[in-house]
Design an enzyme around this catalytic site. Sequence first.
Site, short mmCIF file in Angstrom:
data_model
loop_
_atom_site.label_atom_id
_atom_site.label_comp_id
_atom_site.label_asym_id
_atom_site.label_seq_id
_atom_site.Cartn_x
_atom_site.Cartn_y
_atom_site.Cartn_z
CE LYS A 46 -2.97 -44.68 61.78
NZ LYS A 46 -3.77 -45.52 60.88
NE ARG A 144 -4.76 -52.34 58.49
CZ ARG A 144 -4.54 -51.04 58.45
NH1 ARG A 144 -3.32 -50.57 58.26
NH2 ARG A 144 -5.52 -50.18 58.59
CG HIS A 188 -8.31 -48.86 56.14
ND1 HIS A 188 -8.52 -47.51 56.29
CD2 HIS A 188 -6.96 -49.02 56.06
CE1 HIS A 188 -7.35 -46.88 56.29
NE2 HIS A 188 -6.39 -47.78 56.14
NE ARG A 245 -11.17 -45.37 59.20
CZ ARG A 245 -11.86 -46.09 58.29
NH1 ARG A 245 -13.17 -46.23 58.39
NH2 ARG A 245 -11.22 -46.66 57.30
CE1 TYR A 291 32.58 -43.28 64.65
CE2 TYR A 291 30.33 -42.49 64.34
CZ TYR A 291 31.39 -42.80 65.18
OH TYR A 291 31.26 -42.64 66.51
CB CYS A 338 27.19 -39.68 64.44
SG CYS A 338 28.62 -39.16 63.47
CG ASP A 340 24.17 -39.36 70.16
OD1 ASP A 340 23.09 -39.91 70.39
OD2 ASP A 340 25.28 -39.85 70.44
C1 LIG Z 1 -4.47 -44.74 59.97
C2 LIG Z 1 -5.85 -45.02 59.60
C3 LIG Z 1 -6.65 -44.04 59.00
C4 LIG Z 1 -6.10 -42.70 58.55
O1 LIG Z 1 -5.58 -42.80 57.25
P1 LIG Z 1 -4.92 -41.54 56.50
O2 LIG Z 1 -4.48 -42.06 55.21
O3 LIG Z 1 -3.77 -41.11 57.37
O4 LIG Z 1 -5.96 -40.50 56.42
C5 LIG Z 1 -7.97 -44.32 58.78
N1 LIG Z 1 -8.50 -45.52 59.12
C6 LIG Z 1 -7.77 -46.50 59.68
C7 LIG Z 1 -8.41 -47.79 60.03
C8 LIG Z 1 -6.42 -46.29 59.93
O5 LIG Z 1 -5.69 -47.27 60.47
#
Ligand SMILES: *Cc1c(COP(=O)(O)O)cnc(C)c1O
Length: 403
Positions: A46, A144, A188, A245, A291, A338, A340
């Site tokens: 992602k 979430r 998660h 994941r 600046y 700055c 850029d």
């Molecule tokens: C981003 C994400 C992950 C990956 O997590 P890491 O800590 O980067 O390994 C796994 N599961 C879900 C649902 C996520 O949104």
Amino acid sequence: MSDRTMEPSTQYRKTWAEINLDAIYSNVSSFRKLIPPQKQVMAVVKANGYGHGAIPVAQEALAAGATWLGVAYLKEALELREAGITAPILLFGYLPEEFVPIAQKHNISISINDFTTFYALYDAVDQGLPPAKFHLKIDTGMSRLGFTEETELLQVIHDYTTRKAAENAHQGTIQHSSLVEWEGIYTHLATADEEESTYFEGQVSAFTNILKLIRSHGLEIPYIHMANSAGIIRLLDFPDTNLVRLGISMYGLYPSPQIKKDFPFRLQPAFSLHSYFSLVKKIKPKTGVSYGITYMSDGEEWLGTIPIGYADGWSRRLSNQADVLVGGRRMKIVGRICMDQCMIQLDQSYSKEEKVTLIGKQAGDEISVDEVAQILNTINYEITCMIGYRVPRVYVKDGKRLE
Ligand SMILES: *Cc1c(COP(=O)(O)O)cnc(C)c1O
């Protein structure tokens, strides 16, 4: 120290992020060797692969043994499909129902987070396309996305199995044997990277109970997953899941300083950031820099200007804080960054061929993503994501720069 070969000439710019695909390969392989063979690896790409570039990272991760890809939004999944990637893809985020047929058409699995989206899915499917595949998200404490109520889950199990039976009875009257396919279930973890494990254990046991409940209804769901990078290390022998994941650690970064010691192998950081001077000059004593004159020279000093600024994601909060490497030595960013450009205090004159490393290694020294994150009081995840796409990504594979 001349390194003109790395110049991203097609971008007409001498600032670039270098992405080492060999590091990605090595990290995924290390995880693949560590994780029990019956568990598959989902490479999480992602946010354009955490700023590394989703397509090259996905290809490298799949070559190294990952079999799934994970993204947040449909657009990210479609970009992978457009690049010819055929591996299964799971969308973590909420997909507004009107886009369900697009996911179906491109064989992208979606996450179902609540009652409403579950029922909306049946209304949204295009019956002329292959079934819409979904993974049910369970909220075990992250708060979430995902189901929180067991009663709702029971209702989903009941309705899914009833509709499935009805679909099977009517086979032939619709084009596919199924409109909707329950492909996975997951949760998660909120604290897998922390020392204190009470909350983590609570989430794991809540999910275990959900899985028992599902099994008790005779439902066999192909993919069951829970662990992110930190979770993988902590839940190596956890028997109830068959997919992990893998996100941040695929990119060679530790999920937190606390969990680093639990890694049985060393990660290889894939991200580095470089530039060349646009100007090097000597400034007189008591000369202000940038600046607001937040820096003023004491005596005569050498000063270098590099073409990267906060519009590139090189945060203005790094002004007078971050170091860069020049000729293998640390030099300071002085004055305000700055939009850029920014200025570096130098120990001597340097030529325009001298590489300036903002993140990465030079000689024996290294400025890590973690070091920059620490200055900004944030996590390493945010640093690679924050470098904007005005900064070209240059890929290195088998030790050589890819064209
Ligand atoms: C981003 C994400 C992950 C990956 O997590 P890491 O800590 O980067 O390994 C796994 N599961 C879900 C649902 C996520 O949104």
